[in-house]
Design a protein around this motif. Structure first.
Motif, short mmCIF file in Angstrom:
data_model
loop_
_atom_site.label_atom_id
_atom_site.label_comp_id
_atom_site.label_asym_id
_atom_site.label_seq_id
_atom_site.Cartn_x
_atom_site.Cartn_y
_atom_site.Cartn_z
N ASN A 39 0.88 -1.16 0.00
CA ASN A 39 0.00 0.00 0.00
C ASN A 39 0.91 1.21 0.00
O ASN A 39 1.49 1.58 1.02
N CYS A 40 1.08 1.81 -1.17
CA CYS A 40 2.04 2.90 -1.33
C CYS A 40 1.45 4.27 -1.04
O CYS A 40 2.19 5.18 -0.64
N ALA A 41 0.14 4.45 -1.28
CA ALA A 41 -0.38 5.82 -1.30
C ALA A 41 -1.76 5.96 -0.67
O ALA A 41 -2.38 7.01 -0.83
N HIS A 42 -2.25 4.94 0.04
CA HIS A 42 -3.60 5.02 0.59
C HIS A 42 -3.60 4.59 2.07
O HIS A 42 -4.18 3.57 2.44
N PRO A 43 -2.96 5.38 2.94
CA PRO A 43 -2.88 5.00 4.35
C PRO A 43 -4.24 4.95 5.04
O PRO A 43 -4.40 4.25 6.04
N GLY A 44 -5.23 5.65 4.49
CA GLY A 44 -6.56 5.61 5.08
C GLY A 44 -7.33 4.34 4.77
O GLY A 44 -8.39 4.09 5.35
N ASP A 45 -6.78 3.52 3.87
CA ASP A 45 -7.39 2.24 3.49
C ASP A 45 -6.36 1.13 3.70
O ASP A 45 -5.77 0.62 2.74
N PRO A 46 -6.11 0.76 4.96
CA PRO A 46 -5.01 -0.18 5.24
C PRO A 46 -5.19 -1.56 4.61
O PRO A 46 -4.20 -2.28 4.43
N GLY A 47 -6.40 -1.93 4.25
CA GLY A 47 -6.62 -3.23 3.61
C GLY A 47 -6.34 -3.24 2.13
O GLY A 47 -6.31 -4.31 1.50
N LEU A 48 -6.14 -2.06 1.53
CA LEU A 48 -5.91 -1.96 0.10
C LEU A 48 -4.44 -2.17 -0.22
O LEU A 48 -3.57 -1.59 0.41
N GLN A 49 -4.17 -2.98 -1.22
CA GLN A 49 -2.83 -3.08 -1.80
C GLN A 49 -2.90 -2.39 -3.16
O GLN A 49 -3.65 -2.83 -4.03
N ASP A 50 -2.18 -1.30 -3.33
CA ASP A 50 -2.30 -0.52 -4.56
C ASP A 50 -1.18 -0.77 -5.56
O ASP A 50 -1.19 -0.22 -6.66
N PHE A 51 -0.19 -1.58 -5.20
CA PHE A 51 0.90 -1.92 -6.11
C PHE A 51 1.34 -3.36 -5.87
O PHE A 51 1.43 -3.81 -4.73
N GLY A 52 1.64 -4.06 -6.97
CA GLY A 52 2.17 -5.41 -6.85
C GLY A 52 3.01 -5.77 -8.06
O GLY A 52 2.82 -5.23 -9.15
N GLU A 53 3.96 -6.69 -7.85
CA GLU A 53 4.77 -7.18 -8.96
C GLU A 53 5.19 -8.62 -8.70
O GLU A 53 5.26 -9.08 -7.54
N ILE A 54 5.43 -9.33 -9.80
CA ILE A 54 5.85 -10.73 -9.74
C ILE A 54 6.89 -10.96 -10.82
O ILE A 54 6.75 -10.46 -11.95
N ALA A 55 7.91 -11.75 -10.50
CA ALA A 55 8.82 -12.30 -11.50
C ALA A 55 8.63 -13.81 -11.52
O ALA A 55 8.60 -14.45 -10.46
#
Length: 335
Positions: free
Chosen positions: A206-222
């Motif tokens: 969660n990079c930019a939404h501290p008011g929504d702690p359950g949200l993951q707003d960025f992810g990556e996989i290799a």
């Protein structure tokens, strides 16, 4: 005779496309059931005014004329509904993610094996995108040689004001890699011809939404398999100026060329969706792929009728979700 289907859960708007494409492929919708009053209901009724809402899902499950059930409920509830449907003798097409925990996946595998029913996931970023249909044809024809890598980008617009409460609950949607990145895992396996893969790296934040702690707003996989490598990036950062929900792209690198798909928009100036860029030893061109077709829906209806696996191998659906769930666990320090 037309195959009859019904919808269980319309909590995600993907229910709209699933219903529309199955109908266009020749199936008949008997009606829909959903729990409560999701914020998608008004739009679903407007899109399909002639379809009845069925008060009790048991009415659907006990109807011998309904062969296929479409599920677009809250992600955490999809596995239980699919298991219930398979045990009632129905084949299942579920919205992604098909499940949200490895325990759910194990139960789905067990019940599918016991019942022999179809459990298929409509990965809309492949099955509802004509440019992917054309890319598949070109890869199969050898237009770029042997595929060695895919780069899948899945940006989305948050549209926070319109999102239901469950959207911000980690246990409800399963995490950003389980949810969105399952699309890109599906495409990696499909285009490299891989039966499975290893998760080399995974991150979810969660990079930019501290008011929504359950949200993951960025992810990556290799990813790495015996056939190739893949990189995936997914996020909820699509800016408001973009004229659609996300600039989804896929690059397929081959030994003799590459293909890039600009699925939903091309900020380079070409109008419309489904621009396919092909570069190899003799061609360097942008192709309008909007008329390439969406064969998944006709194929799954044929599979329901003929007991085949032309739309999606059953093992593939399970493997995609296993990799997505394992990537999510690794990203959260649970693996």
């Amino acid at each position: 005779m037309s195959i009859r289907f019904a919808v269980l859960g319309i909590d995600h708007r993907h229910a709209f496309g699933m219903t529309e494409h199955l109908t266009a492929a020749g199936a008949t919708c008997a009606g829909w059931w959903t729990d409560g009053a999701p914020n998608t209901e008004e739009g679903f009724r407007k899109r399909f005014p002639d379809l009845p809402r069925i008060a009790d899902r048991e009415t659907i499950l006990s109807d011998p004329e309904i062969a296929l059930v479409v599920i677009a409920a809250i992600p955490r509830d999809r596995a239980a509904l699919a298991i219930e449907a398979m045990r009632a003798g129905k084949d299942v097409m579920v919205d992604k993610p098909g499940c949200t925990t490895l325990e759910q996946l194990a139960a789905l595998r067990r019940v599918q094996a016991e019942t022999g029913r179809i459990w298929s996931i409509d990965f809309s970023e492949r099955f509802e995108v004509p440019s992917v249909t054309l890319a598949t044809k070109l890869v199969e024809e050898g237009a770029i040689g042997r595929v060695v890598q895919t780069v899948g980008l899945g940006p989305h617009r948050l549209n926070r004001a319109t999102r239901p409460a469950w959207f911000f609950e980690r246990e409800a949607y399963g995490g950003i890699l389980t949810d969105i990145a399952s699309h890109q895992i599906d495409q990696f396996l499909h285009f490299t011809g891989s039966a499975t893969a290893e998760i080399v790296h995974a991150a979810a934040e969660n990079c930019a939404h501290p008011g929504d702690p359950g949200l993951q707003d960025f992810g990556e996989i290799a990813l790495r398999s015996d056939r190739g490598r893949g990189y995936i990036r997914v996020d909820w950062f699509t800016p408001d100026a973009l004229p659609t929900w996300g600039d989804g792209r896929l690059t397929i690198l081959g030994t003799e060329g590459y293909i890039e798909l600009r699925k939903y928009v091309d900020v380079g100036g070409r109008v419309g969706t489904d621009t396919l860029i092909l570069v190899n030893g003799t061609r360097c061109e942008a192709i309008d792929a909007r008329d390439a077709g969406l064969p998944y829906f006709a194929r799954i209806l044929a599979d329901v009728r003929d007991r085949t696996e032309t739309a999606m191998p059953q093992a593939h659906a399970f493997t995609v979700m296993e990799l997505a769930l394992k990537a999510q666990a690794l990203a959260e320090g649970r693996a």
